[in-house]
Design a protein around this motif. Structure first.
Motif, short mmCIF file in Angstrom:
data_model
loop_
_atom_site.label_atom_id
_atom_site.label_comp_id
_atom_site.label_asym_id
_atom_site.label_seq_id
_atom_site.Cartn_x
_atom_site.Cartn_y
_atom_site.Cartn_z
N MET A 1 0.83 -1.21 0.00
CA MET A 1 0.00 0.00 0.00
C MET A 1 0.86 1.26 0.00
O MET A 1 0.63 2.19 -0.77
CB MET A 1 -0.93 0.01 1.22
CG MET A 1 -2.19 -0.76 1.08
SD MET A 1 -3.30 -0.45 2.48
CE MET A 1 -3.63 1.30 2.29
N LYS A 2 1.86 1.27 0.88
CA LYS A 2 2.72 2.44 0.98
C LYS A 2 3.43 2.70 -0.35
O LYS A 2 3.55 3.85 -0.80
CB LYS A 2 3.75 2.23 2.09
CG LYS A 2 4.67 3.42 2.33
CD LYS A 2 5.61 3.16 3.49
CE LYS A 2 6.54 4.36 3.72
NZ LYS A 2 7.48 4.09 4.85
N HIS A 3 3.88 1.62 -0.99
CA HIS A 3 4.59 1.79 -2.26
C HIS A 3 3.68 2.35 -3.34
O HIS A 3 4.05 3.30 -4.04
CB HIS A 3 5.17 0.45 -2.71
CG HIS A 3 5.83 0.50 -4.06
ND1 HIS A 3 7.13 0.94 -4.23
CD2 HIS A 3 5.37 0.19 -5.30
CE1 HIS A 3 7.43 0.90 -5.52
NE2 HIS A 3 6.39 0.44 -6.19
N PHE A 4 2.49 1.78 -3.49
CA PHE A 4 1.62 2.18 -4.60
C PHE A 4 0.79 3.42 -4.29
O PHE A 4 0.15 3.96 -5.21
CB PHE A 4 0.73 1.01 -5.01
CG PHE A 4 1.48 -0.05 -5.77
CD1 PHE A 4 1.82 0.13 -7.09
CD2 PHE A 4 1.88 -1.22 -5.13
CE1 PHE A 4 2.52 -0.84 -7.79
CE2 PHE A 4 2.59 -2.20 -5.81
CZ PHE A 4 2.92 -2.01 -7.15
N LEU A 5 0.78 3.87 -3.04
CA LEU A 5 0.11 5.13 -2.72
C LEU A 5 0.99 6.36 -2.92
O LEU A 5 0.49 7.48 -3.01
CB LEU A 5 -0.38 5.11 -1.27
CG LEU A 5 -1.71 4.41 -0.98
CD1 LEU A 5 -1.97 4.35 0.51
CD2 LEU A 5 -2.86 5.11 -1.70
N ALA B 1 5.17 8.54 -16.09
CA ALA B 1 5.82 7.39 -16.73
C ALA B 1 6.88 6.73 -15.84
O ALA B 1 7.66 5.91 -16.32
CB ALA B 1 6.43 7.79 -18.07
N GLU B 2 6.90 7.03 -14.55
CA GLU B 2 7.85 6.38 -13.64
C GLU B 2 7.49 4.90 -13.49
O GLU B 2 6.31 4.52 -13.45
CB GLU B 2 7.83 7.06 -12.27
CG GLU B 2 8.81 6.46 -11.27
CD GLU B 2 8.76 7.16 -9.92
OE1 GLU B 2 9.35 6.63 -8.96
OE2 GLU B 2 8.11 8.22 -9.82
N ASP B 3 8.52 4.06 -13.43
CA ASP B 3 8.32 2.62 -13.27
C ASP B 3 7.70 2.34 -11.90
O ASP B 3 8.31 2.59 -10.86
CB ASP B 3 9.66 1.90 -13.42
CG ASP B 3 9.52 0.38 -13.42
OD1 ASP B 3 8.42 -0.12 -13.14
OD2 ASP B 3 10.53 -0.29 -13.69
N ARG B 4 6.49 1.81 -11.89
CA ARG B 4 5.78 1.52 -10.63
C ARG B 4 6.30 0.27 -9.93
O ARG B 4 5.94 0.02 -8.79
CB ARG B 4 4.29 1.33 -10.91
CG ARG B 4 3.42 2.57 -10.84
CD ARG B 4 3.61 3.49 -12.00
NE ARG B 4 2.57 4.52 -12.04
CZ ARG B 4 2.61 5.60 -12.80
NH1 ARG B 4 3.66 5.81 -13.58
NH2 ARG B 4 1.62 6.48 -12.79
N PHE B 5 7.13 -0.53 -10.60
CA PHE B 5 7.46 -1.85 -10.08
C PHE B 5 8.91 -1.99 -9.63
O PHE B 5 9.38 -3.11 -9.41
CB PHE B 5 7.12 -2.90 -11.13
CG PHE B 5 5.68 -2.86 -11.56
CD1 PHE B 5 4.69 -3.38 -10.74
CD2 PHE B 5 5.31 -2.27 -12.75
CE1 PHE B 5 3.36 -3.32 -11.10
CE2 PHE B 5 3.98 -2.21 -13.13
CZ PHE B 5 3.00 -2.74 -12.31
#
Length: 572
Positions: free
Chosen positions: A493-497, A503-507
């Motif tokens: 949650m903290k990462h994806f919030l 265009a930043e890499d979400r992963f």
């Protein structure tokens, strides 16, 4: 659609003495944001063979050879009297050049801005041009009752836009208006409702930033008795004629009624800066902020001044020509520096071939004047790619969200009503939606998820319009729904919030595998579902996406699903 299916030209009669030649591309034609759904497109051209012969809207150069081969099967080019141009660009001019080599007797019919663009695109070609200004007494008589009238419908992106009306067949040739980038065998729009999403997406990309001009164009064509629209792309509009006309009116009114607006100023030497502007505008409008798009090469200073005075923020884009910005951009920059308050949000973008000094000039002058930027200056070398355009779209969305956040700060927050508190008691499982299409990947935290059907197994997800992932969740696309485990969900949650840059890499630093549909699977999830989008419905500030479940797996049989509890129904 099959990428191996070759391009072709579909030729059919559509009315008395009138034939359509549909140059078909079954996969993505170019990288403009308007083609991002990747459903192919058609470049529609028309042949009116009366006593005199006219060709309406020849396609771009990617179709030149197959189009002219098909045309010559139906008419000797030396018998063609007119070529009518709804707009002029270098691609269309390339086809016209080859046609004029076969038939130098042709008279080109276009608007005055179109004539200027045509002479610029074909400086070494002898041209006979008939300029149409849209006066009531201006009629091109082809004989047999085919009397053509002309309606100039200029917009910032297409200042030379011209619609053509045939009184005999009551066909309105609309070029860029009322189109859709869809390729198929269907010439007319039977079962038109299945095209609704494609037409809306086309409008949002091409027309929404020009809502004021769209409204004016609709008013101009209203007096004509029209049997059907013949647009430049997609099926002809006959069965959904009334609905699409009303939709254009409503969508344009919605854009003009937005509380916040952005002035988007640009010049574009080769079309690349205009393509960037279109992608930025798409990101701004999808977030619920209006755009006033202005092509500084065609606009009057008073139009630029008016837009700057009423806007809440602005973005200015320029190509670099000989190490400098075009004169029109330098003039617009001077107007900004002399009249626009420094508390208005700014943006800078542009394309270049080698050095990009114009973008540096804009950034430096605005920074020295004390303006705050809504996104980092966008510099694109040569032609933008699909990844670049996704970046531009997300930058536009960030810009719009910054404006909305500033507006909320100025307005005192009201306590939640009992209704809002009650709505907030609706709970949902915490999930992360992940997807990857080509080189573009995205993700979002979601809690408005519900099972919707048993057979086939299906679910719905509510996606806010300004979400970056929204443009990757149309029918025909796929994603993975990662269901989070209670007690183990906080890290994800903290990462994806956290806020991601465009265009930043979400992963990055996230433990993932790749599903058969190409989307990331989060290995820390309790379970995942591979889904295919079947449909979506517009619901206020969200889209409700319906997807069928293709495959799924429980990764942690002992885990309980994490639940999202809220105190109010006004926000997540």
């Amino acid at each position: 659609m099959s990428e191996s299916k070759p391009r072709d030209v579909q030729v059919l009669p559509i009315a008395l003495d009138t034939t359509i030649l549909r140059s078909r591309s079954w996969n993505r034609l170019r990288f403009e944001i308007e083609y991002a759904l990747e459903r192919g497109t058609t470049a529609n051209s028309f042949l009116i063979a009366a006593d005199q012969i006219a060709v309406v809207d020849p396609p771009g150069e990617s179709f030149t050879e197959i189009y002219l081969t098909a045309l010559q099967r139906h008419v000797d080019p030396r018998q063609i009297n007119y070529v009518i141009l709804g707009h002029v660009n270098p691609n269309r001019a390339a086809t016209l050049k080859v046609l004029l080599e076969l038939a130098p007797q042709i008279t080109c019919v276009c608007s005055n801005p179109g004539a200027i663009a045509l002479r610029s695109a074909l400086p070494d070609v002898p041209l006979t041009i008939s300029i149409m200004r849209g006066t009531l007494d201006e009629v091109l008589d082809l004989g047999k009752g085919h009397q053509l009238s002309f309606i100039p419908t200029p917009s910032p992106r297409y200042p030379d836009s011209l619609c053509t009306y045939d009184s005999k067949t009551q066909i309105l040739y609309t070029d860029k208006f009322f189109g859709a980038h869809v390729c198929g065998d269907q010439v007319f729009d039977e079962g038109w409702s299945v095209l609704s999403e494609d037409r809306r997406y086309y409008y949002d990309c091409l027309m929404a930033p020009n809502a004021r001009q769209v409204t004016t164009a609709l008013e101009k064509i209203a007096p004509f008795t029209v049997k059907f629209y013949a647009p430049g792309h997609g099926p002809l509009v006959r069965y959904g004629f009334t609905e699409l006309t009303h939709a254009y009116q409503n969508w344009s009114q919605q854009q003009k009624a937005q509380d916040l607006s952005v002035a988007l100023l640009y010049a574009s030497a080769y079309g690349n800066t205009a393509t960037i502007a279109q992608a930025i505008a798409r990101g701004i409008t999808k977030a619920g902020v209006a755009v006033e798009s202005i092509n500084c090469e065609a606009a009057e200073p008073t139009e630029i001044q008016t837009a700057l005075e009423k806007c809440n923020g602005f973005a200015i884009g320029s190509p670099t020509l000989g190490g400098h910005a075009p004169t029109q951009i330098q003039t617009a920059l001077g107007m900004i520096l002399s009249t626009v308050p420094q508390d208005k949000l700014a943006g800078v973008f542009g394309s270049f071939g080698w050095s990009g000094e114009a973008i540096d000039l804009l950034e430096g002058k605005l920074k020295d004047a004390g303006f705050r930027f809504g996104f980092d200056p966008i510099r694109v070398k040569f032609t933008p790619t699909d990844v670049t355009l996704k970046y531009c779209e997300e930058a536009g969305t960030d810009f719009a969200q910054a404006l909305k956040k500033a507006k909320k700060v100025r307005e005192p927050r009201q306590p939640a009503t009992t209704l809002e508190q009650a709505v907030g008691r609706i709970v949902g499982s915490l999930c992360i939606v992940t997807t990857k299409q080509g080189d573009v990947a995205s993700a979002m935290l979601a809690s408005w998820v519900s099972q919707a059907t048993f057979n086939p197994p299906g679910l719905t997800i509510a996606v806010a319009k300004e979400r970056a992932i929204e443009s990757l969740m149309y029918p025909g696309t796929s994603f993975v729904l990662n269901i989070l485990a209670e007690g183990k969900h906080l890290g994800l949650m903290k990462h994806f919030l956290k806020p991601f840059a465009p265009a930043e890499d979400r992963f990055v630093d996230v433990d993932t595998d790749t599903a058969p549909n190409g989307s990331p699977i989060l290995n820390q999830a309790s379970a995942y579902l591979e889904c295919s989008v079947s449909g979506r419905m517009e619901c206020g500030d969200h889209w409700v996406v319906y997807a069928t479940v293709d495959r799924g797996k429980v990764l942690d049989p002992e885990a309980k699903t994490a639940i999202h509890h809220r105190k109010t129904g006004t926000h997540y």
